[in-house]
Design a protein around this motif. Sequence first.
Motif, mmCIF file in Angstrom:
data_model
loop_
_atom_site.group_PDB
_atom_site.id
_atom_site.type_symbol
_atom_site.label_atom_id
_atom_site.label_comp_id
_atom_site.label_asym_id
_atom_site.label_seq_id
_atom_site.Cartn_x
_atom_site.Cartn_y
_atom_site.Cartn_z
ATOM 1 N N UNK A 79 40.081 47.285 37.129
ATOM 2 C CA UNK A 79 40.174 46.184 36.168
ATOM 3 C C UNK A 79 41.624 45.761 35.937
ATOM 4 N N UNK A 80 41.867 44.505 36.164
ATOM 5 C CA UNK A 80 43.165 43.887 35.914
ATOM 6 C C UNK A 80 43.380 43.785 34.400
ATOM 7 N N UNK A 81 44.443 44.430 33.890
ATOM 8 C CA UNK A 81 44.734 44.305 32.455
ATOM 9 C C UNK A 81 46.094 43.641 32.249
ATOM 10 N N UNK A 82 46.503 42.861 33.238
ATOM 11 C CA UNK A 82 47.782 42.163 33.086
ATOM 12 C C UNK A 82 47.611 41.007 32.099
ATOM 13 N N UNK A 83 48.735 40.397 31.744
ATOM 14 C CA UNK A 83 48.699 39.342 30.744
ATOM 15 C C UNK A 83 47.749 38.216 31.156
ATOM 16 N N UNK A 84 47.701 37.939 32.462
ATOM 17 C CA UNK A 84 46.875 36.845 32.969
ATOM 18 C C UNK A 84 45.404 36.982 32.596
ATOM 19 N N UNK A 85 44.931 38.205 32.461
ATOM 20 C CA UNK A 85 43.524 38.421 32.133
ATOM 21 C C UNK A 85 43.235 37.950 30.715
ATOM 22 N N UNK A 86 44.191 38.163 29.815
ATOM 23 C CA UNK A 86 43.998 37.771 28.421
ATOM 24 C C UNK A 86 42.974 38.663 27.744
ATOM 25 N N UNK A 142 53.254 40.847 36.216
ATOM 26 C CA UNK A 142 53.238 41.251 37.615
ATOM 27 C C UNK A 142 52.024 42.167 37.830
ATOM 28 N N UNK A 143 51.370 42.015 38.965
ATOM 29 C CA UNK A 143 50.245 42.915 39.236
ATOM 30 C C UNK A 143 50.437 43.622 40.567
ATOM 31 N N UNK A 144 50.047 44.860 40.592
ATOM 32 C CA UNK A 144 50.113 45.598 41.836
ATOM 33 C C UNK A 144 48.737 46.169 42.183
ATOM 34 N N UNK A 170 39.755 40.684 38.743
ATOM 35 C CA UNK A 170 41.157 40.300 38.780
ATOM 36 C C UNK A 170 41.376 38.918 38.193
ATOM 37 N N UNK A 171 42.478 38.791 37.442
ATOM 38 C CA UNK A 171 42.838 37.483 36.910
ATOM 39 C C UNK A 171 44.117 36.991 37.563
ATOM 40 N N UNK A 172 44.740 37.838 38.348
ATOM 41 C CA UNK A 172 45.940 37.415 39.069
ATOM 42 C C UNK A 172 45.964 38.158 40.396
ATOM 43 N N UNK A 228 33.550 44.624 46.116
ATOM 44 C CA UNK A 228 33.116 43.412 45.419
ATOM 45 C C UNK A 228 34.330 42.880 44.663
ATOM 46 N N UNK A 229 34.616 41.597 44.765
ATOM 47 C CA UNK A 229 35.709 41.034 43.967
ATOM 48 C C UNK A 229 35.160 39.997 42.995
ATOM 49 N N UNK A 230 35.706 40.022 41.790
ATOM 50 C CA UNK A 230 35.370 38.992 40.811
ATOM 51 C C UNK A 230 36.675 38.367 40.348
ATOM 52 N N UNK A 231 36.881 37.110 40.734
ATOM 53 C CA UNK A 231 38.081 36.400 40.304
ATOM 54 C C UNK A 231 37.824 35.885 38.900
ATOM 55 N N UNK A 232 38.573 36.386 37.948
ATOM 56 C CA UNK A 232 38.313 36.055 36.551
ATOM 57 C C UNK A 232 39.183 34.895 36.118
ATOM 58 N N UNK A 233 38.679 33.699 36.284
ATOM 59 C CA UNK A 233 39.493 32.511 36.048
ATOM 60 C C UNK A 233 38.674 31.425 35.384
#
Length: 635
Positions: free
Chosen positions: A292-299, A372-374, A401-403, A427-432
């Motif tokens: 799970x992407x927890x960068x700022x982009x995810x909000x 930044x995401x890695x 992922x949001x970024x 499986x990818x889920x682009x969260x946008x």
Amino acid sequence: MSVQVWTIFLAFLLFPVTVCGYECYVTPCTRDVIIVVDGSSSMQTSTYISQEINVITKLTYSWTIDDSKVRLALVGAYFGNEFNGLDYFTDSSLVEKRLQSFRLAAMQYGLFNGDFNTTVRFLDERYVGQRANFGPRTNVQKRIVIFTSHSGEKDIASTKNTLQKFGQLGYAVTLVGIGVSEDVYKNTYYHKFVTIQWFELGSVAQSIIDTITEEGICFLDQGWTTPKQEICKTTPTTTRAPTTTTKKSTGTVKPATTPKPVPPTHAPFPVGDYQDCSCTTQSLYIDIVFVVDVSEGMGLGGLMMVKAEINTLVGQMSLDPEIQKHVQVGLIKYSNESEIVFKPSDYTNEDEFTEDLWTDPRLEDVDEKTDEVNLHLALQQAAKMIGSMRKGVKKVVVIYAASYNDEGDDDARQIAANIRESGYEIITVAFVEPESSSLVMKIGELASPRMNFTSFRDELLVDELEDALCQVNCYCPNGWKQLVLEDRKYGECFFPTKIDASWTATKFECPILSKEHTGNGHLVYVNSALKNTFLNKFYMNHWDPENQEKPNYDIGLSYDKATQKYIWVNGVTNNPYSNWAEGHPNLSKGECVMSKQEAGTTTDFKWNSINCQTDSGRGLCQEAACDSDFYCPPN
Ligand SMILES: *[C@@H]1O[C@H](CO)[C@@H](O)[C@H](O)[C@H]1NC(C)=O
Ligand SMILES: *[C@@H]1O[C@H](CO)[C@@H](O)[C@H](O)[C@H]1NC(C)=O
Ligand SMILES: *[C@@H]1O[C@H](CO)[C@@H](O)[C@H](O)[C@H]1NC(C)=O
Ligand SMILES: *[C@@H]1O[C@H](CO)[C@@H](O)[C@H](O)[C@H]1NC(C)=O
């Protein structure tokens, strides 16, 4: 936390409790319910029947089946050309088993002609009428839900008196018309009619299920005064709530952005009577790592949505290792760094997992210090985690992922390729939001075929993910080759016999070859050019010229003298596809059928009439896949 986010959160959490105006939503509480499953030939194909059974599973899986709550009787109409109706179940595990036996019977014996009026008569004799074997409890509301694809108007009209009597005796009858409109039933008597179109049957909308539940089962009969407390005893938990819970709530609080209509994410599946793998989320038995992407982009709103989704998915499954069909789940979060939040060994109970999902401080907020995401780092960790999970169990990494960054050290493509090459799915889920269809959409390039999704299609996302997880849990027993058409896996597996023998002998070999699994193996059913091509290619890859001069294989088709028709081993007689060689069929050559390579071609095969006893060749056997219904132990 913003007001809007809290609203989503609270609505999500409280939904099952707040709808108690309908009495109980999650559990239709104290009812005697009879559900009739249509297995007759008006259902057209065993695939449609399998989908019908999935609808019934979806309808009933959250019910509390119990002596003092819901009692459920399942009636199979025309499965194996019989009526099948036992006493009301008071144990939900029996419900699943019974539905399974119906599914198998349809596959194994094929479909048989039937009337609607015989179905109604059976209900009368077995459950409703004075001399019924299995009567209702006293002082309990009684419901009958009949799934029906029958369309004979005379046949239907002849049930009016009986169905009217059912009504007078307090049985509210709901008809679920499959591929038939209410009009066809206008001359009979019922409480509620719900239509499901053929094309909808594979993914029936939650709203239809809800209508059946609320208006067919949960409603209170007029003048009925059950004390409220007794009725509404469901525990305020989200985990067993229907998967649309989030959609309903978000629908009303959705912020300023009105989503544009979004086209389907994927090309439609090949059309045809291919056996789908079953998809009962609660009996999956795979290993899952959520990343799970927890960068700022995810909000924060995005993170909430992700958690709600994971909650909905995992909440339906079982994490209990005592249960044969259970999943193992791990969770990794990442921004510019990556951290394991839940190890696979942390939970043996899905309710504890979903609770911690909401309460664990590590998942409380996004990382606002860095955008930044890695993902590279996160996938490395995921690969390690998944490698440490159960041996011989199918595995999947689900990335939210949001970024996305595909440059330099952060490039995750190589590690993703390694994961897929190890036989695991991604499986990818682009969260946008629909507007920002930027780089993050590219994350789909990491996914396994047909497993890249976006959050655009919010309403469908949970269904799409359930389907993708079921695809992970859809595979063939060792040594069997799976039917895969346009990157979609089907529940059909194939295996060629190894010695020359007569058609009759190979026919008996197939059940033996499938003994370790279902034991229901049979010679192949060939019902489309697409499948024919697939089988020919497969056969050529397995052809062993040293031991078989020319490639050929017996198929599951033979002539039935009694009915003077060609009949497939699964009972089908009206298969629209055929592939006869010139001058065939020719009964004076024999009553059985073999697919033979055409001279001068490599993968063009045609059907030939052969003698069932004296002509010999190989057989191509077909068998069901391992899926959420047919458990295959790890190997
Ligand atoms: C049931 O329907 C069939 C087909 O329309 C009809 O021939 C038969 O008479 C009906 N049976 C009864 C008992 O009405
Ligand atoms: C991640 O970002 C934070 C905040 O900018 C920083 O303190 C930390 O050192 C970064 N970690 C790595 C591995 O770069
Ligand atoms: C998924 O991948 C396919 C094939 O690359 C592409 O056509 C489709 O648009 C992708 N879908 C999403 C939602 O990214
Ligand atoms: C059918 O097969 C028989 C025996 O091989 C042959 O004599 C006959 O001509 C064939 N009939 C047709 C219509 O090809």
